[in-house]
Write a protein that holds these residues in place. Structure first.
Motif, mmCIF file in Angstrom:
data_model
loop_
_atom_site.group_PDB
_atom_site.id
_atom_site.type_symbol
_atom_site.label_atom_id
_atom_site.label_comp_id
_atom_site.label_asym_id
_atom_site.label_seq_id
_atom_site.Cartn_x
_atom_site.Cartn_y
_atom_site.Cartn_z
ATOM 1 N N THR A 121 8.976 22.081 15.245
ATOM 2 C CA THR A 121 8.173 21.007 14.647
ATOM 3 C C THR A 121 8.997 20.200 13.656
ATOM 4 O O THR A 121 8.958 18.960 13.649
ATOM 5 N N LYS A 122 9.764 20.901 12.820
ATOM 6 C CA LYS A 122 10.602 20.213 11.833
ATOM 7 C C LYS A 122 11.672 19.368 12.517
ATOM 8 O O LYS A 122 11.910 18.205 12.136
ATOM 9 N N ALA A 123 12.308 19.925 13.561
ATOM 10 C CA ALA A 123 13.347 19.184 14.274
ATOM 11 C C ALA A 123 12.768 17.950 14.966
ATOM 12 O O ALA A 123 13.382 16.875 14.977
ATOM 13 N N GLU A 124 11.592 18.093 15.562
ATOM 14 C CA GLU A 124 10.950 16.948 16.229
ATOM 15 C C GLU A 124 10.559 15.877 15.216
ATOM 16 O O GLU A 124 10.647 14.677 15.507
ATOM 17 N N GLN A 125 10.138 16.290 14.050
ATOM 18 C CA GLN A 125 9.818 15.326 12.990
ATOM 19 C C GLN A 125 11.072 14.577 12.556
ATOM 20 O O GLN A 125 11.028 13.356 12.311
ATOM 21 N N LEU A 153 22.648 6.065 13.792
ATOM 22 C CA LEU A 153 21.317 6.657 13.999
ATOM 23 C C LEU A 153 21.158 7.164 15.433
ATOM 24 O O LEU A 153 20.519 8.192 15.684
ATOM 25 N N ALA A 154 21.758 6.436 16.372
ATOM 26 C CA ALA A 154 21.677 6.867 17.776
ATOM 27 C C ALA A 154 22.386 8.202 17.957
ATOM 28 O O ALA A 154 21.909 9.101 18.676
ATOM 29 N N LYS A 155 23.560 8.316 17.313
ATOM 30 C CA LYS A 155 24.293 9.580 17.388
ATOM 31 C C LYS A 155 23.504 10.696 16.713
ATOM 32 O O LYS A 155 23.407 11.823 17.217
ATOM 33 N N ARG A 156 22.931 10.340 15.536
ATOM 34 C CA ARG A 156 22.140 11.333 14.806
ATOM 35 C C ARG A 156 20.941 11.770 15.628
ATOM 36 O O ARG A 156 20.610 12.960 15.684
ATOM 37 N N GLN A 157 20.296 10.822 16.293
ATOM 38 C CA GLN A 157 19.140 11.158 17.129
ATOM 39 C C GLN A 157 19.549 12.069 18.276
ATOM 40 O O GLN A 157 18.839 13.029 18.606
ATOM 41 N N VAL A 191 14.237 9.496 12.602
ATOM 42 C CA VAL A 191 15.450 8.744 12.967
ATOM 43 C C VAL A 191 15.115 7.679 14.001
ATOM 44 O O VAL A 191 15.606 6.530 13.927
ATOM 45 N N ARG A 192 14.261 8.028 14.976
ATOM 46 C CA ARG A 192 13.879 7.069 16.011
ATOM 47 C C ARG A 192 13.152 5.868 15.388
ATOM 48 O O ARG A 192 13.418 4.707 15.762
ATOM 49 N N GLN A 193 12.240 6.147 14.471
ATOM 50 C CA GLN A 193 11.502 5.064 13.816
ATOM 51 C C GLN A 193 12.429 4.163 12.988
ATOM 52 O O GLN A 193 12.308 2.935 13.004
ATOM 53 N N ARG A 194 13.341 4.793 12.288
ATOM 54 C CA ARG A 194 14.275 4.006 11.473
ATOM 55 C C ARG A 194 15.174 3.168 12.374
ATOM 56 O O ARG A 194 15.457 1.996 12.071
ATOM 57 N N SER A 195 15.643 3.760 13.464
ATOM 58 C CA SER A 195 16.484 3.020 14.408
ATOM 59 C C SER A 195 15.713 1.851 15.017
ATOM 60 O O SER A 195 16.269 0.749 15.207
ATOM 61 N N ALA A 196 14.429 2.086 15.321
ATOM 62 C CA ALA A 196 13.603 1.020 15.895
ATOM 63 C C ALA A 196 13.424 -0.124 14.896
ATOM 64 O O ALA A 196 13.455 -1.305 15.281
ATOM 65 N N ARG A 197 13.240 0.211 13.638
ATOM 66 C CA ARG A 197 13.093 -0.834 12.606
ATOM 67 C C ARG A 197 14.388 -1.638 12.471
ATOM 68 O O ARG A 197 14.361 -2.874 12.367
ATOM 69 N N ASP A 198 15.503 -0.922 12.472
ATOM 70 C CA ASP A 198 16.782 -1.626 12.365
ATOM 71 C C ASP A 198 17.018 -2.527 13.571
ATOM 72 O O ASP A 198 17.492 -3.673 13.438
ATOM 73 N N VAL A 208 16.595 20.179 19.018
ATOM 74 C CA VAL A 208 15.228 20.426 19.500
ATOM 75 C C VAL A 208 15.263 21.215 20.803
ATOM 76 O O VAL A 208 14.505 22.181 20.986
ATOM 77 N N LEU A 209 16.162 20.819 21.716
ATOM 78 C CA LEU A 209 16.261 21.528 22.990
ATOM 79 C C LEU A 209 16.692 22.975 22.793
ATOM 80 O O LEU A 209 16.164 23.895 23.442
ATOM 81 N N GLU A 210 17.649 23.188 21.888
ATOM 82 C CA GLU A 210 18.122 24.545 21.626
ATOM 83 C C GLU A 210 17.007 25.403 21.038
ATOM 84 O O GLU A 210 16.817 26.570 21.426
ATOM 85 N N VAL A 211 16.234 24.824 20.111
ATOM 86 C CA VAL A 211 15.128 25.560 19.499
ATOM 87 C C VAL A 211 14.042 25.844 20.539
ATOM 88 O O VAL A 211 13.452 26.930 20.572
ATOM 89 N N MET A 212 13.794 24.873 21.402
ATOM 90 C CA MET A 212 12.776 25.056 22.445
ATOM 91 C C MET A 212 13.173 26.197 23.389
ATOM 92 O O MET A 212 12.317 26.975 23.819
ATOM 93 N N GLU A 213 14.464 26.291 23.700
ATOM 94 C CA GLU A 213 14.932 27.373 24.563
ATOM 95 C C GLU A 213 14.749 28.728 23.886
ATOM 96 O O GLU A 213 14.312 29.696 24.520
#
Length: 247
Positions: free
Chosen positions: A66-70, A107-111, A75-82, A118-123
Motif C-alpha cells: 500500500t505504501k509503495a503504491e501510494q 520522475l519517470a525513472k523514480r516511478q 510520483v505519477r501525479q507530480r509527473s502528470a502536473r509537470d 511494488v512488483l517485488e512486494v506483490m510477489e
C-alpha cells in the motif's frame, strides 16, 4: 489378630478387585491416544506458530505494498502536473523548461523504480498468502486428527471408568462383609507393599513375594488356629490359607 477363615478368604476377593482397579487405572493412564494427542498437539502448536508468522508477513507485505503504491501514485501525479505545465506553454524560460524536462525524466525513472518495488512486494505478498493458505490447511488437518484422537481417548476412558465404577461397587460390597480391623490391616499393608496386602499361601509359597516358606515357618502356620491371621515373614503380607496351601 483373629478372623474367621471365610473372612480371610473374602480378603483375597477384595485383593483381586483391588488388582483389577490398579490394572484399569494403569490402562487408562497408558492409552495409546495419550501419546498420539501429545504428539499432535505439539505439531499443532508448531504449525500455528508458523501460521501466525506467515499471516504477520502477509500483513506486513500488504502495508508495504500500500505504501509503495501510494509512492508511485504521488510520483505519477507530480509527473502528470509537470507534463501538463510543459504542454500548456506556461513555462517560457529556457532554463525553467530545461529544469522541468529534467524533473519529468527523473520522475519517470523514480516511478519505474517504485513500480519495480511494488512488483517485488506483490510477489512476496503472494508467496506469503500461499504459505498462509498451505499452513491453514495443515492446521485444519492436524486439528481434525487431534479431535479424532481425543474422541477415541474419551470413549476409551469412558469404558474404563464405567468398569472401574462397577468394580469399585463390587469391592465395597465384599469389603463391607469383612471385619473392620482385618480390612484396616489389609489396606495398610496394601499401601506399603505396592498394592498387594493379602496373598494366597499356595504349596508353601507366598503368592505375594513368590518366595517359598522355610520349614519352621510352615510348621508354625500349620500349628496356628484356623482363625489366626498369619503373615509372611518375608514380605509381611497377610497369608491366606486354603486347601492348596500345602500344609
Amino acid at each position: 489378630m483373629n478372623a474367621a477363615p471365610a473372612d480371610q478368604i473374602r480378603l483375597l476377593d477384595v485383593q483381586g478387585l483391588d488388582v483389577r482397579l490398579q490394572q484399569l487405572a494403569h490402562k487408562r493412564k497408558s492409552l495409546p491416544e495419550h501419546a498420539e494427542i501429545e504428539s499432535l498437539t505439539k505439531d499443532l502448536t508448531q504449525l500455528r506458530d508458523l501460521l501466525v508468522a506467515a499471516q504477520t508477513e502477509e500483513s506486513d507485505c500488504g502495508r508495504e505494498q500500500t505504501k509503495a503504491e501510494q509512492d508511485v501514485d504521488q510520483v505519477r501525479q507530480r509527473s502528470a502536473r509537470d507534463q501538463q505545465r510543459l504542454d500548456s506553454g506556461a513555462v517560457s524560460s529556457p532554463k525553467d523548461l530545461e529544469n522541468l524536462q529534467r524533473e519529468i525524466v527523473s520522475l519517470a525513472k523514480r516511478q519505474g523504480d517504485l513500480e519495480e518495488i511494488v512488483l517485488e512486494v506483490m510477489e512476496r505478498r503472494e508467496s506469503a498468502q500461499e504459505r498462509v493458505s498451505e499452513l491453514t490447511e495443515r492446521v485444519s488437518a492436524v486439528q481434525a486428527k487431534t479431535d479424532d484422537a481425543t474422541a477415541r481417548r474419551d470413549a476409551a476412558q469412558g469404558e474404563l471408568d464405567a468398569e472401574a465404577a462397577s468394580v469399585t461397587k463390587e469391592r465395597e460390597l465384599v469389603a463391607g462383609s469383612i471385619p473392620a480391623d482385618l480390612l484396616k490391616l489389609y489396606d495398610r499393608l496394601r499401601e506399603k507393599q505396592g498394592g498387594i496386602g493379602a496373598a494366597r499361601l499356595h504349596q508353601r509359597r507366598c503368592e505375594g513375594c513368590r518366595l517359598e516358606l522355610d520349614v519352621t515357618e510352615v510348621n508354625e502356620i500349620r500349628a496356628s488356629a484356623p482363625d489366626k491371621v498369619v503373615r509372611c515373614e518375608n514380605c509381611s503380607r497377610i497369608l491366606v490359607r486354603t486347601s492348596e496351601s500345602g500344609l
